[in-house]
Design a protein around this motif. Structure first.
Motif, short mmCIF file in Angstrom:
data_model
loop_
_atom_site.label_atom_id
_atom_site.label_comp_id
_atom_site.label_asym_id
_atom_site.label_seq_id
_atom_site.Cartn_x
_atom_site.Cartn_y
_atom_site.Cartn_z
N ASP A 80 -1.36 -9.87 -7.39
CA ASP A 80 -2.74 -10.18 -7.99
C ASP A 80 -2.83 -9.03 -9.01
N ALA A 81 -2.44 -9.39 -10.39
CA ALA A 81 -2.31 -8.38 -11.39
C ALA A 81 -3.83 -7.73 -11.70
N ALA A 82 -4.82 -8.46 -11.57
CA ALA A 82 -6.03 -7.74 -11.76
C ALA A 82 -6.40 -6.74 -10.64
N ARG A 83 -6.12 -6.80 -9.70
CA ARG A 83 -6.41 -5.99 -8.51
C ARG A 83 -5.44 -4.73 -8.71
N GLY A 84 -4.14 -5.09 -9.00
CA GLY A 84 -3.22 -3.92 -9.29
C GLY A 84 -3.63 -3.17 -10.56
N ASP A 85 -4.22 -3.87 -11.63
CA ASP A 85 -4.44 -3.08 -12.70
C ASP A 85 -5.85 -2.09 -12.38
N ALA A 86 -6.61 -2.65 -11.34
CA ALA A 86 -7.72 -2.12 -11.02
C ALA A 86 -7.47 -0.79 -10.20
N ILE A 87 -6.38 -0.94 -9.36
CA ILE A 87 -5.84 0.23 -8.50
C ILE A 87 -5.49 1.33 -9.43
N ARG A 88 -4.59 0.81 -10.38
CA ARG A 88 -3.95 1.78 -11.29
C ARG A 88 -5.06 2.64 -12.06
N ALA A 89 -6.23 1.89 -12.62
CA ALA A 89 -7.21 2.48 -13.52
C ALA A 89 -7.69 3.53 -12.56
N ALA A 90 -8.03 3.12 -11.20
CA ALA A 90 -8.66 4.38 -10.08
C ALA A 90 -7.69 5.38 -10.10
N ILE A 91 -6.35 5.11 -10.07
CA ILE A 91 -5.58 6.30 -9.80
C ILE A 91 -5.59 7.19 -11.23
N GLU A 92 -5.55 6.64 -12.24
CA GLU A 92 -5.53 7.35 -13.54
C GLU A 92 -6.85 8.29 -13.70
N ALA A 93 -8.03 7.67 -13.18
CA ALA A 93 -9.36 8.42 -13.17
C ALA A 93 -9.46 9.36 -12.00
N ALA A 146 -9.75 8.77 -9.04
CA ALA A 146 -11.09 8.50 -8.39
C ALA A 146 -10.67 7.19 -7.34
N PRO A 147 -10.17 7.62 -6.06
CA PRO A 147 -9.60 6.42 -5.57
C PRO A 147 -10.65 5.56 -5.00
N GLU A 148 -11.88 6.04 -4.82
CA GLU A 148 -13.14 5.32 -4.44
C GLU A 148 -13.44 3.99 -5.25
N GLN A 149 -13.06 4.27 -6.42
CA GLN A 149 -13.18 3.03 -7.38
C GLN A 149 -12.24 2.00 -7.36
N ALA A 150 -10.88 2.17 -6.31
CA ALA A 150 -10.04 1.17 -6.39
C ALA A 150 -10.37 -0.03 -5.38
N PRO A 151 -10.02 -1.17 -5.40
CA PRO A 151 -10.31 -2.04 -4.53
C PRO A 151 -9.66 -2.13 -3.40
N LEU A 152 -9.83 -1.28 -2.59
CA LEU A 152 -9.22 -0.94 -1.24
C LEU A 152 -10.21 -0.67 -0.10
N GLU A 153 -9.53 -0.80 1.17
CA GLU A 153 -10.40 -0.50 2.28
C GLU A 153 -10.50 0.81 2.39
N PHE A 158 0.81 -1.11 -0.03
CA PHE A 158 -0.01 -0.13 -0.03
C PHE A 158 0.75 1.31 -0.14
N LEU A 159 1.84 1.06 0.49
CA LEU A 159 2.89 2.44 0.50
C LEU A 159 3.18 2.56 -0.99
N GLU A 160 3.61 1.53 -1.83
CA GLU A 160 3.80 1.75 -3.04
C GLU A 160 2.46 2.08 -3.62
N VAL A 161 1.37 1.84 -3.39
CA VAL A 161 0.35 2.52 -3.93
C VAL A 161 0.27 3.87 -3.88
N LEU A 162 0.37 4.30 -2.68
CA LEU A 162 0.64 5.95 -2.43
C LEU A 162 1.79 6.55 -3.41
N GLY A 163 2.78 5.74 -3.56
CA GLY A 163 3.93 6.25 -4.43
C GLY A 163 3.42 6.57 -5.86
N VAL A 164 2.75 5.39 -6.40
CA VAL A 164 2.22 5.65 -7.50
C VAL A 164 1.04 6.69 -7.88
#
Length: 202
Positions: free
Chosen positions: A97-110, A112-119, A66-72
């Motif tokens: 988990d490539a699919a989850r990572g891709d979904a996180i990146r898509a939310a970042i690019e949008a 829209a953090p709320e769209q990411a599969p995160l707590e 998740f620290l890497e998520v913040l970095g991205v």
């Protein structure tokens, strides 16, 4: 690799060579962000100490992925493609988990953090990081209180703060010196979190 002169691994001597030997990955590869410091090895040393302790230290309790998520996230907000690509690859490796990572990146690019599969707490951390990145002078105690309410303790809030701050520094190093990913092995990072002095990239 950058807009200023850099010293390649095979031409390095003295302190610079010793530092290069500490940060290399496979095949003696040195990331371009580190090579950008080559005319002032002391600043490379300071950068690596900060990077290793903020992002890759066993004393952290926020999950490294998740620290890497913040970095991205911060790097994307700052328009730093170099750090986005490097740290997204690191995120994918840690998350496994490539699919989850891709979904996180898509939310970042949008944006829209709320769209990411995160707590919800992790989404709150992303909101904090966005405000600190875009409007640092507008930060208020309430922003920290919101993280506390989300479930982070004060040490974890410090971790979130430091990762956010570090990436803004790294992004400005890259963007201000024109670092490219040419020749880099994307996604390598210090693997031994137990030893702050082990900077080897794997």
């Amino acid at each position: 690799m950058s807009w200023i002169r850099t010293i390649p691994y095979d031409k390095a001597t003295g302190k610079l060579k010793r530092l290069y030997q500490r940060v290399t990955g496979p095949g003696n590869n040195v990331d371009n962000i580190m090579m950008a410091h080559s005319l002032r090895p002391h600043s490379m040393e300071g950068h690596m100490v900060l990077y290793k302790n903020v992002l890759h230290h066993s004393g952290n309790t926020v999950p490294k992925w998740f620290l890497e998520v913040l970095g991205v996230w911060v790097s994307s907000l700052n328009g730093c493609a170099y750090c986005v690509e490097h740290h997204f690859q690191g995120l994918q490796r840690l998350l496994d988990d490539a699919a989850r990572g891709d979904a996180i990146r898509a939310a970042i690019e949008a944006r829209a953090p709320e769209q990411a599969p995160l707590e919800l707490a992790q989404i709150a951390a992303m909101h904090y990081a966005r405000k600190l990145t875009h409007s640092p002078a507008d930060m208020a105690e309430a922003d920290v209180a919101a993280l506390r309410q989300a479930g982070f303790d004060d040490g974890q809030i410090l971790e979130i703060n430091q990762v956010t701050a570090y990436f803004s520094y790294a992004n400005r190093t890259v963007l201000g010196l024109g670092c490219s990913t040419e020749g880099d092995d994307l996604g390598l990072s210090p693997g031994n979190s137990e030893d702050p002095d082990d900077w080897g990239h794997i």
